[in-house]
Motif scaffolding. Structure first.
Motif, PDB file in Angstrom:
ATOM      1  N   UNK A   1       0.855  -1.183   0.000  1.00  0.00           N
ATOM      2  CA  UNK A   1       0.000   0.000   0.000  1.00  0.00           C
ATOM      3  C   UNK A   1       0.890   1.231   0.000  1.00  0.00           C
ATOM      4  N   UNK A   2       0.560   2.198  -0.856  1.00  0.00           N
ATOM      5  CA  UNK A   2       1.308   3.447  -0.950  1.00  0.00           C
ATOM      6  C   UNK A   2       0.402   4.576  -0.474  1.00  0.00           C
ATOM      7  N   UNK A   3       0.947   5.450   0.372  1.00  0.00           N
ATOM      8  CA  UNK A   3       0.159   6.554   0.910  1.00  0.00           C
ATOM      9  C   UNK A   3       0.944   7.856   0.793  1.00  0.00           C
ATOM     10  N   UNK A   4       0.223   8.966   0.653  1.00  0.00           N
ATOM     11  CA  UNK A   4       0.862  10.281   0.707  1.00  0.00           C
ATOM     12  C   UNK A   4       0.033  11.172   1.617  1.00  0.00           C
ATOM     13  N   UNK A   5       0.689  12.232   2.105  1.00  0.00           N
ATOM     14  CA  UNK A   5       0.075  13.024   3.152  1.00  0.00           C
ATOM     15  C   UNK A   5       0.489  14.486   3.043  1.00  0.00           C
ATOM     16  N   UNK A   6      -0.221  15.313   3.787  1.00  0.00           N
ATOM     17  CA  UNK A   6       0.143  16.727   3.887  1.00  0.00           C
ATOM     18  C   UNK A   6       1.442  16.933   4.653  1.00  0.00           C
ATOM     19  N   UNK A   7       1.978  15.877   5.254  1.00  0.00           N
ATOM     20  CA  UNK A   7       3.235  15.991   6.000  1.00  0.00           C
ATOM     21  C   UNK A   7       4.471  15.868   5.110  1.00  0.00           C
ATOM     22  N   UNK A   8       4.287  15.953   3.776  1.00  0.00           N
ATOM     23  CA  UNK A   8       5.368  15.955   2.792  1.00  0.00           C
ATOM     24  C   UNK A   8       5.973  14.564   2.560  1.00  0.00           C
ATOM     25  N   UNK A   9       5.343  13.504   3.024  1.00  0.00           N
ATOM     26  CA  UNK A   9       5.937  12.175   2.854  1.00  0.00           C
ATOM     27  C   UNK A   9       5.022  11.243   2.073  1.00  0.00           C
ATOM     28  N   UNK A  10       5.664  10.310   1.372  1.00  0.00           N
ATOM     29  CA  UNK A  10       4.980   9.178   0.754  1.00  0.00           C
ATOM     30  C   UNK A  10       5.537   7.924   1.418  1.00  0.00           C
ATOM     31  N   UNK A  11       4.650   7.063   1.891  1.00  0.00           N
ATOM     32  CA  UNK A  11       5.095   5.888   2.638  1.00  0.00           C
ATOM     33  C   UNK A  11       4.643   4.608   1.931  1.00  0.00           C
ATOM     34  N   UNK A  12       5.465   3.588   2.071  1.00  0.00           N
ATOM     35  CA  UNK A  12       5.206   2.282   1.459  1.00  0.00           C
ATOM     36  C   UNK A  12       5.017   1.273   2.581  1.00  0.00           C
ATOM     37  N   UNK A  13       3.878   0.560   2.532  1.00  0.00           N
ATOM     38  CA  UNK A  13       3.517  -0.361   3.605  1.00  0.00           C
ATOM     39  C   UNK A  13       3.407  -1.788   3.070  1.00  0.00           C
ATOM     40  N   UNK A  14       3.745  -2.751   3.911  1.00  0.00           N
ATOM     41  CA  UNK A  14       3.501  -4.149   3.599  1.00  0.00           C
ATOM     42  C   UNK A  14       2.143  -4.547   4.156  1.00  0.00           C
ATOM     43  N   UNK A  15       1.255  -5.016   3.290  1.00  0.00           N
ATOM     44  CA  UNK A  15      -0.067  -5.468   3.742  1.00  0.00           C
ATOM     45  C   UNK A  15       0.061  -6.779   4.509  1.00  0.00           C
ATOM     46  N   UNK A  16       0.928  -7.673   4.040  1.00  0.00           N
ATOM     47  CA  UNK A  16       1.090  -8.977   4.687  1.00  0.00           C
ATOM     48  C   UNK A  16       1.618  -8.844   6.112  1.00  0.00           C
ATOM     49  N   UNK A  17       2.628  -7.986   6.297  1.00  0.00           N
ATOM     50  CA  UNK A  17       3.245  -7.807   7.609  1.00  0.00           C
ATOM     51  C   UNK A  17       2.599  -6.698   8.424  1.00  0.00           C
ATOM     52  N   UNK A  18       1.713  -5.915   7.780  1.00  0.00           N
ATOM     53  CA  UNK A  18       1.093  -4.762   8.440  1.00  0.00           C
ATOM     54  C   UNK A  18       2.156  -3.854   9.042  1.00  0.00           C
ATOM     55  N   UNK A  19       3.151  -3.497   8.212  1.00  0.00           N
ATOM     56  CA  UNK A  19       4.296  -2.736   8.709  1.00  0.00           C
ATOM     57  C   UNK A  19       4.760  -1.725   7.669  1.00  0.00           C
TER      58      UNK A  19
END
Length: 277
Positions: free
Chosen positions: A159-177
């Motif tokens: 899962x890829x997310x972006x935010x008003x905090x200037x960051x884009x984060x990449x998450x593992x769905x399997x590990x929930x991390x």
């Protein structure tokens, strides 16, 4: 397609449209063969919506923090999930339809299992409350400001997310991390992913689209401004970017901005090819 008073999402061979009336109530209309199939009132202003890949369900996220599930073929509202508590800003559903990611104004991302959300409807009742309690797979709280964009990989495992905090984060769905966090010099409004998942695109309020090759992300906390070799490819020449999409073979990138224009870019040369006004 999104406008100030209307949202449209395609679900299979049907299209759901939302319109806000003068008394601030939201009307949901389902169109089939260019005619209105059904309509109903949604109790809260809708801030985000997604359709399931199978075309059966539409998920409405409200500014009141409620998740409303609607059965598209029948036009029936089948469930309201009220365990979010904060205004919903964006949502995304995985390509396999198994996961629903919900981004909120407090920077929290909720990862829900759709089969648990729909258990009472599909199974005919009896287990609804029990399954609803375990619907939430994980809660991601690493963002500091409202979530503005979410997208799953084609494999539904990241899962890829972006935010008003200037960051884009990449998450593992399997590990929930959390796997990686990439920092940018501007507030981010949207995120898109190439079909083969080798690069990500993020659109900012500065009018730029940043392209990051995922092979270049070497550390868990990666800042594109730290080193000259970290600087990304940039698509320039528009107002604040609010939506992005890549075509099926990854050769084109489509962007929408606050000036009301849709632009088509070459993802290889970063050149503007077409502008639709």
């Amino acid at each position: 397609l999104t406008a100030s008073d209307q949202k449209v999402v395609s679900t299979g061979n049907q299209t759901t449209s939302l319109k806000t009336t003068q008394n601030s109530k939201t009307v949901a209309l389902t169109f089939h063969n260019e005619s209105v199939h059904s309509h109903s009132f949604v109790p809260h202003p809708v801030s985000s919506l997604v359709g399931s890949p199978c075309g059966q369900y539409v998920y409405f996220g409200s500014s009141e923090g409620s998740l409303i599930i609607w059965h598209a073929p029948s036009g029936q509202q089948i469930k309201t999930y009220q365990h979010i508590y904060q205004p919903i800003t964006t949502m995304s559903i995985s390509p396999n339809g198994e996961w629903l990611a919900i981004g909120c104004s407090d920077g929290i991302i909720h990862l829900l299992k759709t089969t648990h959300l729909l258990s009472e409807w599909i199974g005919g009742g009896g287990r609804g409350e029990c399954m609803e309690e375990v619907a939430e797979r994980a809660t991601f709280s690493n963002h500091a400001l409202p979530i503005s964009g979410l997208i799953f990989s084609e494999t539904s495992r990241r899962l890829y997310s972006c935010s008003s905090d200037h960051t884009c984060k990449i998450w593992s769905v399997d590990m929930a991390a959390l796997l990686y966090s990439v920092s940018f010099p501007t507030v981010l409004n949207c995120v898109a992913l190439s079909p083969v998942e080798d690069c990500i695109y993020v659109g900012g309020t500065d009018g730029n689209i940043y392209k990051i090759d995922l092979w270049d992300v070497k550390s868990e906390d990666f800042n594109i401004m730290d080193k000259i070799e970290n600087l990304p490819h940039i698509f320039k020449g528009q107002d604040s970017v609010n939506c992005l999409a890549s075509n099926l073979d990854g050769t084109l990138l489509i962007s929408g901005s606050d000036d009301g224009c849709i632009r088509v870019w070459s993802s290889a040369t970063f050149q503007l090819l077409h502008t639709f006004q």
